[in-house]
Structures are given as structure tokens and as C-alpha cells.
Design a protein around this motif. Structure first.
Motif, PDB file in Angstrom:
ATOM      1  N   ILE A 145     109.231  28.910  -7.279  1.00 34.12           N
ATOM      2  CA  ILE A 145     109.233  29.362  -5.893  1.00 34.12           C
ATOM      3  C   ILE A 145     109.290  30.885  -5.813  1.00 34.12           C
ATOM      4  O   ILE A 145     108.679  31.488  -4.928  1.00 34.12           O
ATOM      5  CB  ILE A 145     110.421  28.736  -5.122  1.00 34.12           C
ATOM      6  N   LEU A 146     109.976  31.540  -6.726  1.00 36.03           N
ATOM      7  CA  LEU A 146     110.145  32.992  -6.691  1.00 36.03           C
ATOM      8  C   LEU A 146     108.814  33.756  -6.728  1.00 36.03           C
ATOM      9  O   LEU A 146     108.601  34.654  -5.905  1.00 36.03           O
ATOM     10  CB  LEU A 146     111.066  33.442  -7.833  1.00 36.03           C
ATOM     11  N   PRO A 147     107.880  33.420  -7.626  1.00 33.75           N
ATOM     12  CA  PRO A 147     106.592  34.158  -7.595  1.00 33.75           C
ATOM     13  C   PRO A 147     105.826  33.951  -6.283  1.00 33.75           C
ATOM     14  O   PRO A 147     105.190  34.883  -5.788  1.00 33.75           O
ATOM     15  CB  PRO A 147     105.810  33.582  -8.772  1.00 33.75           C
ATOM     16  N   VAL A 148     105.897  32.772  -5.716  1.00 29.69           N
ATOM     17  CA  VAL A 148     105.213  32.504  -4.456  1.00 29.69           C
ATOM     18  C   VAL A 148     105.847  33.323  -3.340  1.00 29.69           C
ATOM     19  O   VAL A 148     105.149  33.931  -2.515  1.00 29.69           O
ATOM     20  CB  VAL A 148     105.227  30.992  -4.133  1.00 29.69           C
TER      21      VAL A 148
ATOM     22  N   ALA B 223     104.830  36.923  -3.695  1.00 33.17           N
ATOM     23  CA  ALA B 223     103.449  37.126  -3.264  1.00 33.17           C
ATOM     24  C   ALA B 223     103.362  37.167  -1.742  1.00 33.17           C
ATOM     25  O   ALA B 223     102.646  38.007  -1.173  1.00 33.17           O
ATOM     26  CB  ALA B 223     102.545  36.026  -3.824  1.00 33.17           C
ATOM     27  N   ILE B 224     104.064  36.304  -1.064  1.00 29.91           N
ATOM     28  CA  ILE B 224     104.049  36.270   0.402  1.00 29.91           C
ATOM     29  C   ILE B 224     104.668  37.543   0.973  1.00 29.91           C
ATOM     30  O   ILE B 224     104.132  38.144   1.909  1.00 29.91           O
ATOM     31  CB  ILE B 224     104.753  35.007   0.927  1.00 29.91           C
ATOM     32  N   VAL B 225     105.790  37.986   0.410  1.00 35.27           N
ATOM     33  CA  VAL B 225     106.441  39.211   0.872  1.00 35.27           C
ATOM     34  C   VAL B 225     105.524  40.412   0.607  1.00 35.27           C
ATOM     35  O   VAL B 225     105.364  41.290   1.463  1.00 35.27           O
ATOM     36  CB  VAL B 225     107.815  39.398   0.186  1.00 35.27           C
TER      37      VAL B 225
END
Length: 169
Positions: free
Chosen positions: A4-7, A10-12
Motif C-alpha cells: 500500500i505504501l508505494p501506491v 504515487a498518489i501523493v
């Protein structure tokens, strides 16, 4: 949690980039509510008249030919006794209809004269920094036009730089 952290990052990052792009975009051109033109049209008309151009006259496609010189020009940009970059450009000439044959007949001599102008432009710093800036490009076009007219006469109407690229070494 590890997936979840890489996603989330990426969104931020996408949101921050979009926000920065919106915040730093240039201001729109001023609009005039009464429908008048925001430019100085009188000054533009005077400049066209001084250049001998009739803004009311319709220039048809049959008036001129565009002659593209067969090969590109490669100009070295020398700094401190070494080649720092190469500039590659393509040049076309605007001539009256049917005026292309004299250009092709004299192309070797014309290319030689153009190369001298391009080397002088490079040596004076014309291809350094923002080399596509309007003033620098106008200076280059003027030098090329004067050279073309010296070689071919007043039949050359203008010089068109159709491609230009700089490759730093």
C-alpha cells in the motif's frame, strides 16, 4: 502494508505535481471585454507598411516557392578550445515561383557562405544559453538572408529555419 505504501506515495506525488503545475502555470492573456484587440495594431500596421507588406493583400500559395536545401548544417560550438556542443539545423529559402533552379545550381557556394555565417554566429555565442530566443534567431536569419541575397540577388524573400537542435557533448 508493504504494497500500500508505494501506491500511496504515487498518489501523493501525483497530487503534489498537479497542484504545483496549477499553481505555477502562466497567467492567461488579458481579455478585453469590449471586443477590442489588446495588441498595438497601429504599430503593427506601421511596421508592415515600413517593410513594404500590404496587410490587406491576399498572398496566394502560387506567389512563392520554398526551396529546402538538400542537407542539414552541422555547426560545432567551441568553448575553451574544445567542442562543447553540436547544433544541427535545416534551412529553406522563400523565392518567387519558379526561382528554385538557380538555388540548386549555386547550392555548394550558398552552403559555404551559410556555413561561414553559422560559424560566426556560433563563435559570437549565438548558440549558447537560450539559443532559440527571438532576438538571437532574428540575428541569425538576417545574416543568412543578407548572405543569400549577396549570392542569389534580391529574389530571396526570406530564410526559414525549419529544424534546429543542439546536442551537448
Amino acid at each position: 502494508m508493504g504494497k500500500i505504501l508505494p501506491v500511496l506515495l504515487a498518489i501523493v506525488g501525483l497530487g503534489a505535481g498537479t497542484g504545483a503545475g496549477l499553481a505555477l502555470r502562466p497567467a492567461p492573456a488579458p481579455a478585453v471585454a469590449d471586443g477590442t484587440c489588446p495588441c498595438d495594431c497601429a504599430a503593427m500596421a506601421e511596421a508592415l507598411e515600413a517593410a513594404g507588406i500590404d496587410p490587406e493583400a491576399e498572398a496566394g500559395p502560387a506567389d512563392t516557392d520554398f526551396v529546402k536545401l538538400s542537407n542539414q548544417f552541422v555547426i560545432p560550438v567551441v568553448t575553451e578550445e574544445r567542442i562543447a556542443a553540436l547544433v544541427v539545423l535545416s534551412i529553406s529559402l522563400e523565392v518567387p515561383t519558379g526561382g528554385s533552379e538557380p538555388i540548386y545550381q549555386r547550392e555548394p557556394k550558398l552552403r559555404d557562405a551559410f556555413l561561414q555565417v553559422l560559424f560566426d554566429h556560433a563563435n559570437s555565442g549565438g548558440f549558447n544559453g537560450a539559443f532559440t530566443e527571438g532576438r538571437k534567431m532574428d540575428t541569425l536569419r538576417t545574416g543568412l538572408l543578407e548572405t543569400a541575397r549577396a549570392e542569389l540577388g534580391a529574389s530571396v524573400k526570406s530564410i526559414l529555419i525549419t529544424d534546429i537542435a543542439r546536442q551537448d557533448m
